[in-house]
Design a protein around this motif. Sequence first.
Motif, PDB file in Angstrom:
ATOM      1  N   TYR A  76      28.757  -2.556  29.687  1.00 15.28           N
ATOM      2  CA  TYR A  76      27.955  -1.613  28.897  1.00 15.28           C
ATOM      3  C   TYR A  76      28.877  -0.754  28.025  1.00 15.28           C
ATOM      4  N   PRO A  77      28.501  -0.527  26.754  1.00 13.77           N
ATOM      5  CA  PRO A  77      29.352   0.269  25.858  1.00 13.77           C
ATOM      6  C   PRO A  77      29.297   1.767  26.205  1.00 13.77           C
ATOM      7  N   THR A  78      30.090   2.156  27.141  1.00  9.12           N
ATOM      8  CA  THR A  78      30.102   3.546  27.615  1.00  9.12           C
ATOM      9  C   THR A  78      30.912   4.432  26.658  1.00  9.12           C
ATOM     10  N   ILE A  79      30.830   5.734  26.888  1.00 10.91           N
ATOM     11  CA  ILE A  79      31.545   6.694  26.044  1.00 10.91           C
ATOM     12  C   ILE A  79      33.058   6.444  26.111  1.00 10.91           C
ATOM     13  N   THR A  80      33.577   6.186  27.292  1.00  6.16           N
ATOM     14  CA  THR A  80      35.020   5.939  27.436  1.00  6.16           C
ATOM     15  C   THR A  80      35.436   4.678  26.687  1.00  6.16           C
ATOM     16  N   LYS A  81      34.586   3.655  26.742  1.00 11.46           N
ATOM     17  CA  LYS A  81      34.956   2.381  26.105  1.00 11.46           C
ATOM     18  C   LYS A  81      34.857   2.423  24.590  1.00 11.46           C
ATOM     19  N   VAL A  82      33.780   3.016  24.062  1.00 16.10           N
ATOM     20  CA  VAL A  82      33.546   2.914  22.609  1.00 16.10           C
ATOM     21  C   VAL A  82      33.319   4.260  21.917  1.00 16.10           C
ATOM     22  N   GLY A  83      33.339   5.358  22.668  1.00 13.44           N
ATOM     23  CA  GLY A  83      33.079   6.665  22.066  1.00 13.44           C
ATOM     24  C   GLY A  83      31.592   7.000  22.082  1.00 13.44           C
ATOM     25  N   LYS A  84      31.286   8.282  21.899  1.00 16.73           N
ATOM     26  CA  LYS A  84      29.900   8.773  22.003  1.00 16.73           C
ATOM     27  C   LYS A  84      28.999   8.165  20.927  1.00 16.73           C
ATOM     28  N   GLU A  85      29.469   8.137  19.674  1.00 14.36           N
ATOM     29  CA  GLU A  85      28.628   7.642  18.575  1.00 14.36           C
ATOM     30  C   GLU A  85      28.234   6.180  18.784  1.00 14.36           C
ATOM     31  N   ALA A  86      29.204   5.354  19.140  1.00 16.85           N
ATOM     32  CA  ALA A  86      28.915   3.927  19.327  1.00 16.85           C
ATOM     33  C   ALA A  86      28.093   3.685  20.585  1.00 16.85           C
ATOM     34  N   SER A  87      28.308   4.493  21.615  1.00 10.08           N
ATOM     35  CA  SER A  87      27.514   4.354  22.835  1.00 10.08           C
ATOM     36  C   SER A  87      26.039   4.650  22.535  1.00 10.08           C
ATOM     37  N   GLU A  88      25.797   5.698  21.744  1.00  9.86           N
ATOM     38  CA  GLU A  88      24.418   6.026  21.365  1.00  9.86           C
ATOM     39  C   GLU A  88      23.841   4.985  20.404  1.00  9.86           C
ATOM     40  N   ALA A  89      24.695   4.430  19.555  1.00  9.55           N
ATOM     41  CA  ALA A  89      24.254   3.363  18.640  1.00  9.55           C
ATOM     42  C   ALA A  89      23.833   2.126  19.444  1.00  9.55           C
ATOM     43  N   ALA A  90      24.577   1.826  20.502  1.00  9.23           N
ATOM     44  CA  ALA A  90      24.223   0.683  21.360  1.00  9.23           C
ATOM     45  C   ALA A  90      22.843   0.894  21.972  1.00  9.23           C
ATOM     46  N   TRP A  91      22.586   2.126  22.425  1.00  6.90           N
ATOM     47  CA  TRP A  91      21.262   2.420  22.992  1.00  6.90           C
ATOM     48  C   TRP A  91      20.168   2.159  21.965  1.00  6.90           C
ATOM     49  N   LEU A  92      20.368   2.575  20.711  1.00  3.68           N
ATOM     50  CA  LEU A  92      19.349   2.374  19.674  1.00  3.68           C
ATOM     51  C   LEU A  92      19.068   0.879  19.475  1.00  3.68           C
ATOM     52  N   VAL A  93      20.121   0.084  19.447  1.00  6.34           N
ATOM     53  CA  VAL A  93      19.953  -1.366  19.292  1.00  6.34           C
ATOM     54  C   VAL A  93      19.143  -1.928  20.463  1.00  6.34           C
ATOM     55  N   ILE A  94      19.461  -1.476  21.668  1.00  2.97           N
ATOM     56  CA  ILE A  94      18.728  -1.928  22.864  1.00  2.97           C
ATOM     57  C   ILE A  94      17.268  -1.486  22.783  1.00  2.97           C
ATOM     58  N   GLN A  95      17.053  -0.239  22.408  1.00  5.06           N
ATOM     59  CA  GLN A  95      15.701   0.329  22.318  1.00  5.06           C
ATOM     60  C   GLN A  95      14.830  -0.471  21.337  1.00  5.06           C
ATOM     61  N   HIS A  96      15.457  -1.042  20.325  1.00  5.86           N
ATOM     62  CA  HIS A  96      14.720  -1.791  19.304  1.00  5.86           C
ATOM     63  C   HIS A  96      14.664  -3.295  19.578  1.00  5.86           C
ATOM     64  N   ALA A  97      15.272  -3.744  20.667  1.00  5.20           N
ATOM     65  CA  ALA A  97      15.293  -5.178  20.985  1.00  5.20           C
ATOM     66  C   ALA A  97      14.008  -5.576  21.719  1.00  5.20           C
ATOM     67  N   ILE A  98      12.866  -5.235  21.117  1.00  5.04           N
ATOM     68  CA  ILE A  98      11.592  -5.298  21.844  1.00  5.04           C
ATOM     69  C   ILE A  98      11.084  -6.712  22.096  1.00  5.04           C
ATOM     70  N   GLU A  99      11.684  -7.706  21.433  1.00  7.74           N
ATOM     71  CA  GLU A  99      11.291  -9.095  21.703  1.00  7.74           C
ATOM     72  C   GLU A  99      12.226  -9.750  22.715  1.00  7.74           C
ATOM     73  N   GLN A 100      13.072  -8.935  23.345  1.00 13.48           N
ATOM     74  CA  GLN A 100      14.065  -9.448  24.305  1.00 13.48           C
ATOM     75  C   GLN A 100      13.911  -8.735  25.648  1.00 13.48           C
ATOM     76  N   PRO A 101      12.810  -8.983  26.382  1.00 11.47           N
ATOM     77  CA  PRO A 101      12.583  -8.246  27.642  1.00 11.47           C
ATOM     78  C   PRO A 101      13.716  -8.357  28.646  1.00 11.47           C
ATOM     79  N   GLN A 102      14.272  -9.555  28.809  1.00 11.59           N
ATOM     80  CA  GLN A 102      15.330  -9.724  29.816  1.00 11.59           C
ATOM     81  C   GLN A 102      16.568  -8.918  29.442  1.00 11.59           C
ATOM     82  N   PHE A 103      16.893  -8.928  28.160  1.00 10.71           N
ATOM     83  CA  PHE A 103      18.039  -8.154  27.667  1.00 10.71           C
ATOM     84  C   PHE A 103      17.805  -6.661  27.911  1.00 10.71           C
ATOM     85  N   MET A 104      16.613  -6.160  27.568  1.00  8.24           N
ATOM     86  CA  MET A 104      16.326  -4.732  27.754  1.00  8.24           C
ATOM     87  C   MET A 104      16.356  -4.351  29.227  1.00  8.24           C
ATOM     88  N   LYS A 105      15.832  -5.215  30.087  1.00  8.38           N
ATOM     89  CA  LYS A 105      15.830  -4.915  31.530  1.00  8.38           C
ATOM     90  C   LYS A 105      17.245  -4.947  32.106  1.00  8.38           C
TER      91      LYS A 105
END
Length: 199
Positions: free
Chosen positions: A58-87
């Motif tokens: 998972y792209p955590t703050i330590t691994k990628v920084g706060k901005e990219a970690s939050e950006a990863a969440w947005l991508v996940i939040q919008h991956a609505i046709e990918q239930p297994q990925f979101m879960k």
Amino acid sequence: MIYEDIAKNIIELKNADLALRDELIQRGRLSEGYDEEMKALHNRNAIALNAIINYIGYPTITKVGKEASEAAWLVIQHAIEQPQFMKRCVQLLQTAVHENEADPKSLAYLTDRIAVFEGKPQSYGTQFDWDENGDLSPNAFDNLLEVNKRRKMLGLNTLEEQTELIRRNARNENQYAPKNFEERKREIEVWKKSVGWIK
């Protein structure tokens, strides 16, 4: 930050998502169902982020920084046709939040989104949709008092305040209610089955 190049890639995924959303707002197309161009972008972004998660976890703050970690969440939040990925991601995000490596608000939003797609009540009241009166309202939730308590713990405003804010933003973006509420409801149920959210 450990993975600077990967962080840049994740931020680029988010920026492409937001740029397309802005474009759809300008063209007055944000309310016209799930735009095909946006759907394709969301699916491409999910595939790209899934490959990153397979590589670094998972792209955590330590691994990628706060901005990219939050950006990863947005991508996940919008991956609505990918239930297994979101879960998969919500479990990884739970661990990251527990280790203070991600924002608890992100977990609240993702948990609620999955609950709504699965036809379950949300816990934080973060997900909204058009109701039969043509207003944007929170999707089903368990209990207003409890929802507001949980929201307060995360530093969020009350659900009543959020509802006003969401409705005002929708007006500013020229979003409008579907012409046929019942038909849209049926279409959403068909879509949820087609991508695997419900059986």
